[in-house]
Write a protein that holds these residues in place. Structure first.
Motif, PDB file in Angstrom:
ATOM      1  N   GLY A 196       0.808  -1.207   0.000  1.00 18.14           N
ATOM      2  CA  GLY A 196       0.000   0.000   0.000  1.00 18.14           C
ATOM      3  C   GLY A 196       0.840   1.255   0.000  1.00 18.14           C
ATOM      4  O   GLY A 196       0.490   2.253  -0.643  1.00 18.14           O
ATOM      5  N   LEU A 197       1.947   1.246   0.718  1.00 14.02           N
ATOM      6  CA  LEU A 197       2.859   2.381   0.742  1.00 14.02           C
ATOM      7  C   LEU A 197       3.330   2.711  -0.671  1.00 14.02           C
ATOM      8  O   LEU A 197       3.298   3.877  -1.099  1.00 14.02           O
ATOM      9  CB  LEU A 197       4.051   2.054   1.639  1.00 14.02           C
ATOM     10  N   ARG A 198       3.747   1.696  -1.403  1.00 16.46           N
ATOM     11  CA  ARG A 198       4.234   1.919  -2.765  1.00 16.46           C
ATOM     12  C   ARG A 198       3.094   2.342  -3.686  1.00 16.46           C
ATOM     13  O   ARG A 198       3.243   3.270  -4.496  1.00 16.46           O
ATOM     14  CB  ARG A 198       4.885   0.635  -3.293  1.00 16.46           C
ATOM     15  N   GLY A 209       1.918   6.029  -3.546  1.00 19.11           N
ATOM     16  CA  GLY A 209       2.836   7.091  -3.934  1.00 19.11           C
ATOM     17  C   GLY A 209       3.949   7.418  -2.969  1.00 19.11           C
ATOM     18  O   GLY A 209       4.619   8.443  -3.122  1.00 19.11           O
ATOM     19  N   ALA A 210       4.190   6.569  -1.966  1.00 14.71           N
ATOM     20  CA  ALA A 210       5.234   6.870  -0.980  1.00 14.71           C
ATOM     21  C   ALA A 210       6.291   5.784  -0.915  1.00 14.71           C
ATOM     22  O   ALA A 210       6.894   5.561   0.145  1.00 14.71           O
ATOM     23  CB  ALA A 210       4.606   7.090   0.388  1.00 14.71           C
ATOM     24  N   GLY A 254       3.102  11.883  -1.771  1.00 18.42           N
ATOM     25  CA  GLY A 254       3.041  10.757  -0.850  1.00 18.42           C
ATOM     26  C   GLY A 254       3.489  11.082   0.561  1.00 18.42           C
ATOM     27  O   GLY A 254       3.542  10.182   1.410  1.00 18.42           O
ATOM     28  N   ALA A 255       3.770  12.353   0.858  1.00 19.00           N
ATOM     29  CA  ALA A 255       4.257  12.705   2.198  1.00 19.00           C
ATOM     30  C   ALA A 255       3.239  12.335   3.273  1.00 19.00           C
ATOM     31  O   ALA A 255       3.603  11.852   4.352  1.00 19.00           O
ATOM     32  CB  ALA A 255       4.591  14.189   2.262  1.00 19.00           C
ATOM     33  N   HIS A 256       1.960  12.539   2.996  1.00 22.04           N
ATOM     34  CA  HIS A 256       0.931  12.220   3.984  1.00 22.04           C
ATOM     35  C   HIS A 256       0.723  10.706   4.096  1.00 22.04           C
ATOM     36  O   HIS A 256       0.372  10.197   5.171  1.00 22.04           O
ATOM     37  CB  HIS A 256      -0.367  12.930   3.620  1.00 22.04           C
ATOM     38  N   VAL A 257       0.948  10.000   3.004  1.00 20.25           N
ATOM     39  CA  VAL A 257       0.883   8.535   3.043  1.00 20.25           C
ATOM     40  C   VAL A 257       2.025   7.990   3.897  1.00 20.25           C
ATOM     41  O   VAL A 257       1.825   7.079   4.719  1.00 20.25           O
ATOM     42  CB  VAL A 257       0.961   7.955   1.624  1.00 20.25           C
ATOM     43  N   ARG A 279      -3.542  13.403  -2.156  1.00 25.46           N
ATOM     44  CA  ARG A 279      -3.903  13.980  -3.449  1.00 25.46           C
ATOM     45  C   ARG A 279      -4.912  15.113  -3.313  1.00 25.46           C
ATOM     46  O   ARG A 279      -4.922  16.042  -4.120  1.00 25.46           O
ATOM     47  CB  ARG A 279      -4.426  12.874  -4.369  1.00 25.46           C
ATOM     48  N   ALA A 280      -5.750  15.041  -2.279  1.00 29.48           N
ATOM     49  CA  ALA A 280      -6.733  16.109  -2.051  1.00 29.48           C
ATOM     50  C   ALA A 280      -6.045  17.429  -1.724  1.00 29.48           C
ATOM     51  O   ALA A 280      -6.461  18.488  -2.211  1.00 29.48           O
ATOM     52  CB  ALA A 280      -7.690  15.710  -0.939  1.00 29.48           C
TER      53      ALA A 280
END
Length: 553
Positions: free
Chosen positions: A38-40, A43-44, A119-122, A371-372
């Motif tokens: 899920g991390l990948r 986008g993180a 992806g910083a928030h992810v 993304r939001a």
């Protein structure tokens, strides 16, 4: 005369200790296929090395001991110093500070808002899923600090001053002038005794001063966690209606703002974290956003903390699953290891399905949030409804899940030393914090009624798995029918159906076939009992267990 036989061993050595599982620590808390995939996917992937490093630290004997000690030695309120001066300070065990220092340094507080990487928030959410293996209480101030930043941006002049400090990776406990510290923590004060979630009934009054934007507050808050934070966002009734305010513990001149902590709550769980009832009386506060728009201003903070409720529930699921898996691999009964016994394998596999569904949904919600904030309108609409749906369902599943995982350890799981009772006590909080189940169900109804794009965004997400599983297709069709005429009486069923369809669609798209098929058969197809461990015959238990708990076979 009868002689006494010679003693060949200590008179106190009655037996050898056998058939007990060794300590779990050290272990790698990031060793979770669903988490890393899920991390990948969201986008993180660039954060994977750091996440693996954090996973080893979270699973270390030292960090696990910090979690235990922070809960055993609870925070203590000091209302006055030795001379009689009012100080309203909360003292914590050193282990709390070790946990907090690591969390802030690893970017689990406000840091993502200062990170331009996709992806910083992810990455932050994934870090929470891993570092949360230590203990849950210190996640409260880091969560509120993270959530305060977008709300504070409603008042750019305040954001300019405080945002660089809230996004800092420096943990600096102690009450001092906020702008003289290298990093800050933020809390929130919304609820009052007479209203709870119904914040529009708040009676705390905000009176304007001669200085524009500056008010004084008078009132009593009912449940304000982490009172040692540097600043708080609170709701109060201004002349123009319910409004949002920034309240610092220490004023710019170095004097203590009036923030009288009347008592700390004696809670079921979350014992390491202080939750308080503060009283405001001439308390200086700065307006955040327009008067009368307090709920709209602070709702972005609530959206962020609700995501963290989902994250924390998923973390508890994973942590207790790992504990249960470790125990049954080392414990034998009736001539075989527990992990080799068919019924125990069914229980573990069922728990593994629930855990993967929760983790996968958490990371999808984090991806939507990431993304939001970058302006993706479709993801904004999806986030609006899916976060409330996830908050309702995943947190509801937590208590039953942790109880079943605890039971896998039998009597060993019922004693405090195992850590499982602490996790069990923690689980119910997450369905209450930031709105109980009814509040979130009603929030979903409001989102559907106010903006048609929210339902469109949800069904667009579900459509990505269309045709992959007949049971999922039928569930989506049924969900569309249920949406017509949706009302409060059926709100919980509606939200539950949304959550299961969403989790199933994600697993169908991304998880191995054995995982997706078992989830759809039980959660959507009805081939399931009323408790964990009732997966149908023919389920590929081995594949599910090997994915969730390597070396379980």
């Amino acid at each position: 005369m009868v002689s006494t036989p010679a003693l060949t061993q200590s008179p106190y050595a009655t037996h050898d200790v056998t058939n007990q599982a060794p300590p779990l620590a050290p272990y790698d808390a990031s060793e979770d296929a669903a988490l890393l995939e899920g991390l990948r996917r969201e986008g993180a992937g660039w954060a994977e090395d750091g996440l693996r490093r954090l996973g080893l630290r979270a699973g270390s004997a030292e960090a696990q001991e910090w979690g235990e000690q922070a809960n055993r030695h609870e925070p203590e309120l000091r209302t006055h110093d030795r001379y009689g001066n009012r100080v309203d300070e909360v003292e914590f065990h050193p282990s709390w500070h070790h946990l907090m220092r690591t969390a802030v340094a690893e970017g689990l507080a406000g840091a993502p808002w200062a990170d331009d990487r996709v992806g910083a928030h992810v990455a932050r959410t994934a870090g929470g899923l891993v570092w949360g293996h230590t203990e849950a209480g210190h996640g409260c101030p880091t969560s509120m600090t993270y959530a305060a930043v977008p709300a504070l941006r409603a008042q750019p002049d305040l954001a300019k001053v405080y945002e660089p400090l809230l996004t800092s990776r420096e943990y600096d406990p102690g009450l001092r002038v906020p702008t003289e510290k290298p990093g800050l923590l933020a809390g929130m004060g919304m609820t009052e005794k007479q209203g709870g979630s119904d914040v529009r009934t708040n009676t705390t009054a905000a009176t304007p001063t001669a200085e524009p934007g500056v008010y004084t507050l008078r009132g009593h808050k009912w449940f304000t966690s982490a009172p040692m934070c540097d600043v708080f966002l609170v709701l109060a009734q201004a002349p123009g209606g319910l409004s949002c305010f920034l309240v610092p513990r220490v004023l710019p001149d170095g004097s203590r703002n009036t923030f009288r902590v009347q008592r700390l709550k004696d809670k079921l769980g979350n014992r390491s974290n202080a939750s308080s009832e503060p009283e405001f009386d001439g308390t200086v506060a700065w307006l955040v956003g327009p008067e009368g728009r307090g709920v709209k201003t602070i709702i972005e903070m609530v959206n962020c903390t609700r995501l963290d409720c989902v994250m924390s529930s998923a973390t508890l699921m994973r942590k207790t699953l790992v504990e249960a898996g470790h125990h049954v691999r080392h414990r034998s009964a009736f001539g075989a290891r527990l992990v080799d016994q068919p019924l125990m394998r069914n229980v573990l596999a069922d728990l593994a399905l629930e855990s993967e569904a929760a983790t996968t949904l958490t990371l999808r919600l984090a991806g939507a949030a990431d993304r939001a904030v970058r302006g993706d309108a479709g993801e904004q609409a999806f986030r609006r409804i899916a976060t409330a749906v996830g908050k309702y369902w995943v947190t509801k599943r937590g208590p039953a899940f942790t109880a079943e995982a605890l039971e896998c350890l039998g009597g060993n799981g019922y004693v405090e030393e195992s850590g499982m009772p602490r996790h069990y006590r923690e689980a119910p909080l997450l369905s209450i914090w930031e709105g109980s189940g009814n509040v979130n169900a009603l929030d979903v109804l409001r989102a559907l009624g106010r903006d048609s794009t929210t339902a469109e965004a949800l069904f667009a997400e579900l459509a990505l798995a269309s045709g992959a599983d007949a049971r999922l297709d039928a569930a989506v069709t049924g969900l569309k029918v249920r949406l017509t005429g949706a009302d409060q009486v059926g709100a919980r069923r509606l939200v539950e159906s949304m959550a299961l369809a969403l989790q199933a669609s994600l697993l169908v798209r991304y998880a191995p076939a054995a995982v997706a098929d078992a989830f759809c058969a039980t959660r959507l197809g009805g081939d399931w009992g009323h408790s964990f461990g009732t997966l149908p015959g023919g389920t590929d238990l081995g594949t599910i267990l090997e994915r969730a708990l390597p070396d379980a076979n």
